[in-house]
Scaffold this motif. Structure first.
Motif, mmCIF file in Angstrom:
data_model
loop_
_atom_site.group_PDB
_atom_site.id
_atom_site.type_symbol
_atom_site.label_atom_id
_atom_site.label_comp_id
_atom_site.label_asym_id
_atom_site.label_seq_id
_atom_site.Cartn_x
_atom_site.Cartn_y
_atom_site.Cartn_z
ATOM 1 N N GLU A 166 -4.942 18.437 -1.239
ATOM 2 C CA GLU A 166 -5.874 17.897 -0.477
ATOM 3 C C GLU A 166 -6.230 16.525 -1.756
ATOM 4 N N PRO A 167 -7.318 15.624 -0.607
ATOM 5 C CA PRO A 167 -7.355 14.616 -1.382
ATOM 6 C C PRO A 167 -7.941 14.012 -2.603
ATOM 7 N N ASP A 168 -8.972 15.399 -2.819
ATOM 8 C CA ASP A 168 -9.427 14.665 -4.817
ATOM 9 C C ASP A 168 -8.677 15.958 -5.629
ATOM 10 N N LEU A 169 -7.315 16.237 -5.348
ATOM 11 C CA LEU A 169 -7.083 17.232 -6.628
ATOM 12 C C LEU A 169 -5.983 15.849 -7.160
ATOM 13 N N GLY A 170 -5.367 15.253 -6.056
ATOM 14 C CA GLY A 170 -4.009 13.930 -6.813
ATOM 15 C C GLY A 170 -4.371 12.566 -7.118
ATOM 16 N N HIS A 171 -2.937 12.282 -7.729
ATOM 17 C CA HIS A 171 -3.335 10.106 -7.712
ATOM 18 C C HIS A 171 -3.387 9.827 -6.065
ATOM 19 N N ASP A 172 -4.138 9.049 -7.031
ATOM 20 C CA ASP A 172 -4.663 8.136 -5.653
ATOM 21 C C ASP A 172 -3.367 7.058 -4.985
ATOM 22 N N PRO A 173 -3.416 6.925 -3.930
ATOM 23 C CA PRO A 173 -2.009 5.078 -3.201
ATOM 24 C C PRO A 173 -3.211 4.607 -3.719
ATOM 25 N N ILE A 174 -2.027 3.159 -3.544
ATOM 26 C CA ILE A 174 -2.384 1.421 -3.941
ATOM 27 C C ILE A 174 -2.314 1.036 -2.499
ATOM 28 N N PHE A 175 -3.913 0.046 -2.678
ATOM 29 C CA PHE A 175 -4.059 -0.951 -1.883
ATOM 30 C C PHE A 175 -4.514 -2.345 -2.760
ATOM 31 N N ILE A 176 -3.360 -2.982 -2.570
ATOM 32 C CA ILE A 176 -3.587 -4.589 -3.212
ATOM 33 C C ILE A 176 -2.894 -5.911 -2.303
ATOM 34 N N ALA A 177 -3.525 -6.720 -1.841
ATOM 35 C CA ALA A 177 -2.845 -7.280 -1.112
ATOM 36 C C ALA A 177 -3.528 -8.932 -1.219
ATOM 37 N N ARG A 178 -2.658 -9.642 -1.060
ATOM 38 C CA ARG A 178 -2.835 -11.509 -1.795
ATOM 39 C C ARG A 178 -2.332 -12.674 0.154
ATOM 40 N N GLY A 179 -3.233 -14.028 0.435
ATOM 41 C CA GLY A 179 -2.891 -14.829 0.681
ATOM 42 C C GLY A 179 -3.920 -14.989 1.361
ATOM 43 N N PRO A 180 -3.747 -16.219 2.359
ATOM 44 C CA PRO A 180 -5.266 -16.656 2.870
ATOM 45 C C PRO A 180 -5.996 -16.171 3.133
ATOM 46 N N GLY A 181 -6.576 -14.762 3.650
ATOM 47 C CA GLY A 181 -7.329 -14.064 4.345
ATOM 48 C C GLY A 181 -7.869 -13.165 3.357
ATOM 49 N N LEU B 87 1.046 -1.822 0.143
ATOM 50 C CA LEU B 87 -0.276 0.258 0.074
ATOM 51 C C LEU B 87 0.944 1.236 -0.056
ATOM 52 N N SER B 88 -0.098 2.090 -0.369
ATOM 53 C CA SER B 88 0.613 3.334 0.063
ATOM 54 C C SER B 88 0.245 4.535 0.744
ATOM 55 N N ASP B 89 0.430 6.073 1.156
ATOM 56 C CA ASP B 89 0.355 7.015 1.550
ATOM 57 C C ASP B 89 -0.408 7.966 1.166
ATOM 58 N N HIS B 90 -0.724 8.771 -0.077
ATOM 59 C CA HIS B 90 -0.068 9.486 -0.816
ATOM 60 C C HIS B 90 0.314 9.266 -1.953
ATOM 61 N N GLY B 91 -0.441 10.776 -2.984
ATOM 62 C CA GLY B 91 0.647 10.345 -4.258
ATOM 63 C C GLY B 91 1.082 11.873 -4.463
ATOM 64 N N GLN B 92 1.575 12.501 -5.297
ATOM 65 C CA GLN B 92 2.330 13.730 -5.295
ATOM 66 C C GLN B 92 1.821 14.315 -6.826
ATOM 67 N N HIS B 93 2.490 15.770 -7.241
ATOM 68 C CA HIS B 93 2.054 16.042 -8.316
ATOM 69 C C HIS B 93 3.259 17.481 -8.365
ATOM 70 N N ASP B 94 3.032 17.112 -10.021
ATOM 71 C CA ASP B 94 5.142 18.576 -10.262
ATOM 72 C C ASP B 94 4.123 19.837 -10.194
ATOM 73 N N TYR B 95 5.333 19.944 -10.100
ATOM 74 C CA TYR B 95 4.874 21.972 -9.523
ATOM 75 C C TYR B 95 5.863 22.945 -10.495
#
Length: 435
Positions: free
Chosen positions: A380-395, A245-253
């Motif tokens: 602000e959250p809706d301004l940039g690229h979205d962080p990720i969440f991907i998961a695998r495993g028995p659960g 996973l990750s926490d945030h995206g970024q923007h060029d400035y």
């Protein structure tokens, strides 16, 4: 065998990176059949330590109490001292839930885990901004003897740089991942959280999609290969729920505004002849693409109204890249963020905010074609690229896809994977991801 949980945060990795990662051998193997959130909405301000505290607690910044990477405080050495000790977090975290579940726990460079009583083996995130003995520093932040043994095994390279007071690109990321693999092999913790800053650093240096980013993603895949081998050697690969996973995206400035220069021009901050701050009535702490504005006397209604009017005039001028001024009430209602600041100022996604109070108020960047793009976050959250969440495993449910979720939903979901809840969390469990 008890299911295990490993959470790897690759700072500032975004949804668009996954297509490239799927062409890499280790990622393709580890995430052959995975569950995913396609769009994770981050918090405001979208910066590393508040985000990782939300990931750990399921709460917004106002409730968990971390709304910047560093406290708003002056220190005698005039350096910024990042949050380190877990006692500053005001709510229960995932490690407490793991302990209720009877799990052994570990943390390698996850922010603000210092001296956390629910972590058995801690190597707290710390970047040694001045010369200091690494073993002593990690010990001060709660590392037990096993963690210190792993530090000693892997810190020979960073030690020389730390002792000389120097930095080298990516050195702590390599150290982190070496420690992670040793922790997996030697300790076999039931729950381990890891933080790696490499994609974030690459994007800061070369832009959101610069060549530095793809070099970082290649390194990420190599590190995933190291982790796979460590899990196989420990005999835990098939029993591990692995989350990337990750926490945030970024923007060029392309612009940088020095907000405290503007506050000085407005008569709210006095700069001494030696370049230091002589006195201030209002001061802005940068969050990257936003800033928190503090008042010396927040109860002074006349000062409050005067500063608010001045900040609004900067937005209205359309000259400095500011898009909005939020009052504390407004930002709390919209984003669940609040604290001892009086206002938050947001930019247009093309402008970064510097905390400096000298030089010109506005700087136009990128005039030199040889200079690569730079990027940052704190937007602000809706301004940039979205962080990720991907998961695998028995659960996790193979092939499960959730279109949209909040960053604060992840901790309650991981807690349920452990058979627990986080009663103080503001997020919700994403049951569709779990078996």
């Amino acid at each position: 065998m008890k299911q295990k949980l490993i959470v790897l945060s690759m700072d500032a990795m975004i949804f668009e990176d996954i297509a490239y990662m799927r062409t890499k051998p280790n990622f393709a193997r580890l995430f052959e059949k995975f569950a995913q959130i396609e769009h994770v909405r981050t918090i405001f301000p979208a910066i590393t330590y508040p985000c990782h505290t939300t990931l750990l607690t399921g709460c917004n910044p106002g409730k968990h109490g971390i709304y910047n990477n560093v406290p708003f405080k002056d220190y005698e050495d005039h350096k910024k001292h990042w949050y380190l000790d877990s006692k500053v977090i005001r709510v229960e975290d995932l490690f407490a839930a793991a302990k209720r579940a009877g799990c052994t726990t570990a943390s390698v460079y996850w922010p603000i885990c210092g001296n956390n009583p629910n972590i058995d083996h801690i190597i707290n995130e710390y970047f040694f901004f001045y010369p200091e003995d690494p073993e002593a520093a990690f010990g001060r932040m709660g590392a037990d003897e096993k963690a210190l043994e792993i530090v000693r095994k892997n810190c020979s390279e960073i030690r020389s740089f730390v002792e000389a007071g120097k930095r080298r690109k990516g050195i702590f990321d390599y150290f982190t991942m070496q420690c992670v693999c040793d922790m997996i092999r030697d300790v076999k913790p039931d729950v381990m959280l890891i933080h790696n800053s490499n994609p974030d650093s690459a994007r800061h240096i070369g832009g959101v999609f610069g060549k530095e980013l793809y070099e970082s993603l290649d390194r990420t895949d190599a590190w995933l290969g190291d982790i796979i081998r460590a899990m196989e050697e420990a005999g835990t690969y098939d029993d591990t729920n692995f989350v990337l996973l990750s926490d945030h995206g970024q923007h060029d400035y392309d612009k940088r505004v020095r907000i405290n220069v503007l506050l000085s021009q407005g008569g709210f901050l006095d700069v001494a002849p030696d370049g230091g701050v002589y006195d201030w009535q209002a001061y802005a702490q940068s969050n990257g693409m936003s800033a928190s504005v503090y008042l010396r006397d927040p109860g002074n209604e006349a000062l409050y109204e005067k500063v608010y009017a001045y900040l609004q005039s900067l937005v209205d001028s359309d000259k400095y890249g500011f898009s909005r001024v939020y009052t504390t009430r407004e930002v709390k209602e919209k984003y669940g963020t609040y604290g001892p600041f009086s206002f938050m100022v947001s930019t247009d996604g093309k402008t970064s905010i510097s905390e400096a109070w000298t030089q010109e108020a506005m700087e136009i960047l990128g005039a030199d074609e040889q200079k690569p793009l730079q990027a940052t976050h704190g937007h602000e959250p809706d301004l940039g690229h979205d962080p990720i969440f991907i998961a695998r495993g028995p659960g996790f449910r193979e092939g499960a896809v959730i279109q949209r979720a909040e960053l604060r939903d992840i901790a309650p979901t991981l807690a349920k994977l452990l058979g627990q809840t986080l009663p103080q969390a503001e997020g919700q469990c994403l049951d569709a991801l779990l078996k």
